[in-house]
Write a protein that holds these residues in place. Structure first.
Motif, PDB file in Angstrom:
ATOM      1  N   PRO A   1       0.810  -1.223   0.000  1.00  0.00           N
ATOM      2  CA  PRO A   1       0.000   0.000   0.000  1.00  0.00           C
ATOM      3  C   PRO A   1       0.843   1.272   0.000  1.00  0.00           C
ATOM      4  O   PRO A   1       1.883   1.349   0.671  1.00  0.00           O
ATOM      5  CB  PRO A   1      -0.801  -0.124   1.305  1.00  0.00           C
ATOM      6  CG  PRO A   1      -0.800  -1.573   1.623  1.00  0.00           C
ATOM      7  CD  PRO A   1       0.505  -2.104   1.125  1.00  0.00           C
ATOM      8  N   ARG A   2       0.370   2.259  -0.745  1.00  0.00           N
ATOM      9  CA  ARG A   2       1.032   3.550  -0.827  1.00  0.00           C
ATOM     10  C   ARG A   2       0.149   4.618  -0.193  1.00  0.00           C
ATOM     11  O   ARG A   2      -1.029   4.390   0.084  1.00  0.00           O
ATOM     12  CB  ARG A   2       1.312   3.902  -2.285  1.00  0.00           C
ATOM     13  CG  ARG A   2       2.210   2.909  -3.006  1.00  0.00           C
ATOM     14  CD  ARG A   2       2.393   3.300  -4.461  1.00  0.00           C
ATOM     15  NE  ARG A   2       3.253   2.368  -5.178  1.00  0.00           N
ATOM     16  CZ  ARG A   2       3.548   2.470  -6.466  1.00  0.00           C
ATOM     17  NH1 ARG A   2       3.039   3.472  -7.188  1.00  0.00           N
ATOM     18  NH2 ARG A   2       4.338   1.582  -7.046  1.00  0.00           N
ATOM     19  N   GLU A   3       0.725   5.785   0.006  1.00  0.00           N
ATOM     20  CA  GLU A   3      -0.036   6.887   0.570  1.00  0.00           C
ATOM     21  C   GLU A   3      -1.250   7.173  -0.303  1.00  0.00           C
ATOM     22  O   GLU A   3      -1.148   7.253  -1.531  1.00  0.00           O
ATOM     23  CB  GLU A   3       0.836   8.138   0.678  1.00  0.00           C
ATOM     24  CG  GLU A   3       0.152   9.290   1.393  1.00  0.00           C
ATOM     25  CD  GLU A   3       1.086  10.470   1.616  1.00  0.00           C
ATOM     26  OE1 GLU A   3       0.600  11.507   2.107  1.00  0.00           O
ATOM     27  OE2 GLU A   3       2.284  10.348   1.297  1.00  0.00           O
ATOM     28  N   GLY A   4      -2.393   7.291   0.342  1.00  0.00           N
ATOM     29  CA  GLY A   4      -3.635   7.550  -0.373  1.00  0.00           C
ATOM     30  C   GLY A   4      -4.473   6.311  -0.616  1.00  0.00           C
ATOM     31  O   GLY A   4      -5.666   6.418  -0.916  1.00  0.00           O
ATOM     32  N   ASP A   5      -3.862   5.119  -0.487  1.00  0.00           N
ATOM     33  CA  ASP A   5      -4.621   3.877  -0.675  1.00  0.00           C
ATOM     34  C   ASP A   5      -5.529   3.618   0.528  1.00  0.00           C
ATOM     35  O   ASP A   5      -5.196   3.980   1.671  1.00  0.00           O
ATOM     36  CB  ASP A   5      -3.677   2.688  -0.847  1.00  0.00           C
ATOM     37  CG  ASP A   5      -2.960   2.682  -2.180  1.00  0.00           C
ATOM     38  OD1 ASP A   5      -3.465   3.321  -3.121  1.00  0.00           O
ATOM     39  OD2 ASP A   5      -1.886   2.050  -2.273  1.00  0.00           O
ATOM     40  N   GLU A   6      -6.638   2.971   0.266  1.00  0.00           N
ATOM     41  CA  GLU A   6      -7.564   2.565   1.316  1.00  0.00           C
ATOM     42  C   GLU A   6      -7.924   1.098   1.136  1.00  0.00           C
ATOM     43  O   GLU A   6      -7.971   0.583   0.019  1.00  0.00           O
ATOM     44  CB  GLU A   6      -8.848   3.395   1.268  1.00  0.00           C
ATOM     45  CG  GLU A   6      -8.659   4.870   1.568  1.00  0.00           C
ATOM     46  CD  GLU A   6      -9.956   5.639   1.501  1.00  0.00           C
ATOM     47  OE1 GLU A   6      -9.975   6.802   1.981  1.00  0.00           O
ATOM     48  OE2 GLU A   6     -10.959   5.118   0.968  1.00  0.00           O
ATOM     49  N   VAL A   7      -8.194   0.460   2.261  1.00  0.00           N
ATOM     50  CA  VAL A   7      -8.616  -0.933   2.272  1.00  0.00           C
ATOM     51  C   VAL A   7      -9.984  -1.011   2.951  1.00  0.00           C
ATOM     52  O   VAL A   7     -10.205  -0.362   3.977  1.00  0.00           O
ATOM     53  CB  VAL A   7      -7.591  -1.809   3.023  1.00  0.00           C
ATOM     54  CG1 VAL A   7      -8.131  -3.210   3.258  1.00  0.00           C
ATOM     55  CG2 VAL A   7      -6.278  -1.870   2.248  1.00  0.00           C
ATOM     56  N   VAL A   8     -10.882  -1.805   2.372  1.00  0.00           N
ATOM     57  CA  VAL A   8     -12.207  -2.013   2.959  1.00  0.00           C
ATOM     58  C   VAL A   8     -12.245  -3.415   3.557  1.00  0.00           C
ATOM     59  O   VAL A   8     -11.924  -4.400   2.882  1.00  0.00           O
ATOM     60  CB  VAL A   8     -13.316  -1.850   1.908  1.00  0.00           C
ATOM     61  CG1 VAL A   8     -14.681  -2.163   2.531  1.00  0.00           C
ATOM     62  CG2 VAL A   8     -13.307  -0.442   1.331  1.00  0.00           C
TER      63      VAL A   8
ATOM     64  N   LEU B   1      -4.004  -3.109   9.485  1.00  0.00           N
ATOM     65  CA  LEU B   1      -3.951  -2.302  10.708  1.00  0.00           C
ATOM     66  C   LEU B   1      -2.509  -2.134  11.180  1.00  0.00           C
ATOM     67  O   LEU B   1      -2.108  -1.034  11.595  1.00  0.00           O
ATOM     68  CB  LEU B   1      -4.788  -2.964  11.804  1.00  0.00           C
ATOM     69  CG  LEU B   1      -6.282  -3.153  11.512  1.00  0.00           C
ATOM     70  CD1 LEU B   1      -6.963  -3.829  12.699  1.00  0.00           C
ATOM     71  CD2 LEU B   1      -6.956  -1.827  11.192  1.00  0.00           C
ATOM     72  N   VAL B   2      -1.733  -3.208  11.117  1.00  0.00           N
ATOM     73  CA  VAL B   2      -0.338  -3.149  11.567  1.00  0.00           C
ATOM     74  C   VAL B   2       0.456  -2.156  10.720  1.00  0.00           C
ATOM     75  O   VAL B   2       1.309  -1.416  11.225  1.00  0.00           O
ATOM     76  CB  VAL B   2       0.296  -4.554  11.531  1.00  0.00           C
ATOM     77  CG1 VAL B   2       1.802  -4.487  11.727  1.00  0.00           C
ATOM     78  CG2 VAL B   2      -0.329  -5.447  12.608  1.00  0.00           C
ATOM     79  N   SER B   3       0.192  -2.140   9.414  1.00  0.00           N
ATOM     80  CA  SER B   3       0.917  -1.234   8.523  1.00  0.00           C
ATOM     81  C   SER B   3       0.305   0.169   8.493  1.00  0.00           C
ATOM     82  O   SER B   3       0.798   1.042   7.783  1.00  0.00           O
ATOM     83  CB  SER B   3       0.939  -1.791   7.103  1.00  0.00           C
ATOM     84  OG  SER B   3      -0.373  -1.818   6.553  1.00  0.00           O
ATOM     85  N   ARG B   4      -0.776   0.347   9.271  1.00  0.00           N
ATOM     86  CA  ARG B   4      -1.471   1.629   9.354  1.00  0.00           C
ATOM     87  C   ARG B   4      -1.987   2.112   8.001  1.00  0.00           C
ATOM     88  O   ARG B   4      -2.050   3.316   7.724  1.00  0.00           O
ATOM     89  CB  ARG B   4      -0.572   2.690  10.007  1.00  0.00           C
ATOM     90  CG  ARG B   4      -0.178   2.318  11.430  1.00  0.00           C
ATOM     91  CD  ARG B   4       0.585   3.404  12.134  1.00  0.00           C
ATOM     92  NE  ARG B   4       0.898   3.011  13.503  1.00  0.00           N
ATOM     93  CZ  ARG B   4       1.581   3.758  14.364  1.00  0.00           C
ATOM     94  NH1 ARG B   4       2.030   4.948  13.994  1.00  0.00           N
ATOM     95  NH2 ARG B   4       1.820   3.326  15.583  1.00  0.00           N
ATOM     96  N   THR B   5      -2.371   1.166   7.186  1.00  0.00           N
ATOM     97  CA  THR B   5      -3.058   1.503   5.945  1.00  0.00           C
ATOM     98  C   THR B   5      -4.460   1.990   6.291  1.00  0.00           C
ATOM     99  O   THR B   5      -5.167   1.323   7.054  1.00  0.00           O
ATOM    100  CB  THR B   5      -3.155   0.265   5.035  1.00  0.00           C
ATOM    101  OG1 THR B   5      -1.849  -0.262   4.818  1.00  0.00           O
ATOM    102  CG2 THR B   5      -3.805   0.625   3.704  1.00  0.00           C
ATOM    103  N   PRO B   6      -4.901   3.131   5.772  1.00  0.00           N
ATOM    104  CA  PRO B   6      -6.260   3.602   6.068  1.00  0.00           C
ATOM    105  C   PRO B   6      -7.299   2.522   5.744  1.00  0.00           C
ATOM    106  O   PRO B   6      -7.318   1.983   4.632  1.00  0.00           O
ATOM    107  CB  PRO B   6      -6.407   4.827   5.172  1.00  0.00           C
ATOM    108  CG  PRO B   6      -5.011   5.339   5.016  1.00  0.00           C
ATOM    109  CD  PRO B   6      -4.149   4.102   4.957  1.00  0.00           C
TER     110      PRO B   6
END
Length: 376
Positions: free
Chosen positions: A94-101, A115-120
């Motif tokens: 994941p890069r800045e700006g990516d989101e995961v549902v 969550l661990v990688s703090r991906t939004p």
């Protein structure tokens, strides 16, 4: 499996038991025991046994591919769903700006890497025990990197409307990867998730295998994008070539998820378990077991215990769960009667597979009525 003769022959461990806990641990049939014995015989040959190991892995790949609706080249094996999801994270990077549902009915393995990688992370939240596609649509957009769902929830047995989920993701987030955990469906639900980019399943539950295995399916069209940049050797094309200390040429797609020596014992077991289920027929298993699930659902409601997910006849699963303030006492009473269910986090979870009988269900209902006579 579906009649008393084959049940007694293939599942001798179930004698005297009302085993309603396959969603936690599947009971391996006799054929799986025999397959593990074959593994040990091959293993006892030392390195000469590896030919047998790799032949069995290819056999298992073929049946696993049929069961999940993919081609053999789109399927690989790793050690567990947690490993698979961490490798998926490595592939997507994941890069800045990516989101995961993700959803609040997912098992932690499919959620925690993000969550661990703090991906939004955007949370698809259940309402009254069910996930509604209109709620998912509001979470999707051009920033959606991944949509992670469970076909059947481990928590309450809710089975999503797969066709509607697939359509919503392709319309609202066409570039997103759609990943599905089918651990609580493989071997129990006849049709899984056609059109998914990623399919992941543990092997020790409805598939009737052992711990230490996981099926990973990666659609060929997504192979380039879904190649984990992870260390190892089994997924490296040039692992023993002259340039191996200069570069690592990775296999693509599903093959890249098998990073180390396969867990052959789990693969022998899975091959036997899936072939057993295929021979019986998952559609026949569902036709036998779904009415037993409906009977449990109705009996619980009659006694004032509202199941945690609504019963949808067109989307049945093998799981019924409910909460009760005295869950621990009820569980202890069930154990005394050799009725095996899951007691966890204040809920009782029941799981019905093809090896279950109407008598198993009625034994549970009778014990419930004895513990809660006023409600009965």
């Amino acid at each position: 499996m579906l009649d008393s003769i084959t049940r007694e022959r293939d599942f001798p461990a179930l004698a005297g038991e009302a085993y309603l806990n396959t969603a936690a641990e599947g009971i391996p049939p006799r054929q799986v025991h025999e397959a593990v014995g074959e593994y040990l015989r091959d293993k006892s040959l030392g390195m000469n046994g590896r030919d047998g190991h790799f032949r069995r892995a290819e056999r298992c790949r073929e049946v696993a591919a049929r069961m999940v609706g993919l081609g053999p080249a789109e399927v690989a094996f790793c050690s567990c769903a947690s490993e698979a999801y961490n490798l998926l994270h490595a592939a997507l990077a994941p890069r800045e700006g990516d989101e995961v549902v993700v959803s609040d009915l997912d098992f932690p393995a499919g959620v925690t890497p993000w969550l661990v990688s703090r991906t939004p992370t955007r949370l698809w939240t259940q309402r009254d025990g069910a996930l509604h596609v209109e709620d998912l649509e509001r979470l999707l957009g051009p920033r959606t990197l991944l949509v992670q769902v469970s076909l059947v929830s481990f928590w309450n047995g809710h089975r999503i409307d797969w066709a509607a989920v697939h359509d919503a993701v392709r319309r609202r987030a066409p570039d997103a990867v759609l990943a599905v955990d089918v651990t609580q469906a493989l071997g129990r639900v006849p049709t899984l998730c056609p059109g998914a980019d990623v399919v992941i399943s543990s092997t020790h539950k409805w598939a009737l295998g052992l711990h230490g295995g996981c099926v990973v399916g990666i659609a060929a069209a997504r192979a380039e994008r879904l190649t984990p940049r992870a260390g190892g050797w089994y997924h490296v094309e040039n692992a023993f070539e002259a340039d191996r200390f200069e570069r690592a040429a990775l296999k693509r797609g599903a093959a890249a998820f098998a990073v180390g020596m396969p867990s052959f014992a789990a693969i022998y077991a899975l091959d036997a378990g899936l072939r057993y289920l295929e021979d019986v027929g998952v559609a026949r298993i569902a036709a036998h077991a779904d009415p037993l699930v409906a009977r449990l659902d109705a009996a619980l409601r009659e006694r004032g215990h509202v199941p945690m997910a609504p019963l949808v006849p067109s989307r049945m699963s093998g799981i019924v769960a409910f909460r009760t303030p005295d869950a621990a006492r009820l569980h202890a009473c069930l154990e005394r009667e050799r009725i095996r269910v899951m007691h966890h986090a204040g809920r009782i979870r029941l799981a019905v597979h093809g090896s279950n009988t109407a008598d198993d269900v009625e034994r549970f209902i009778a014990t419930l009525a004895a513990v809660h006579p006023a409600a009965a």
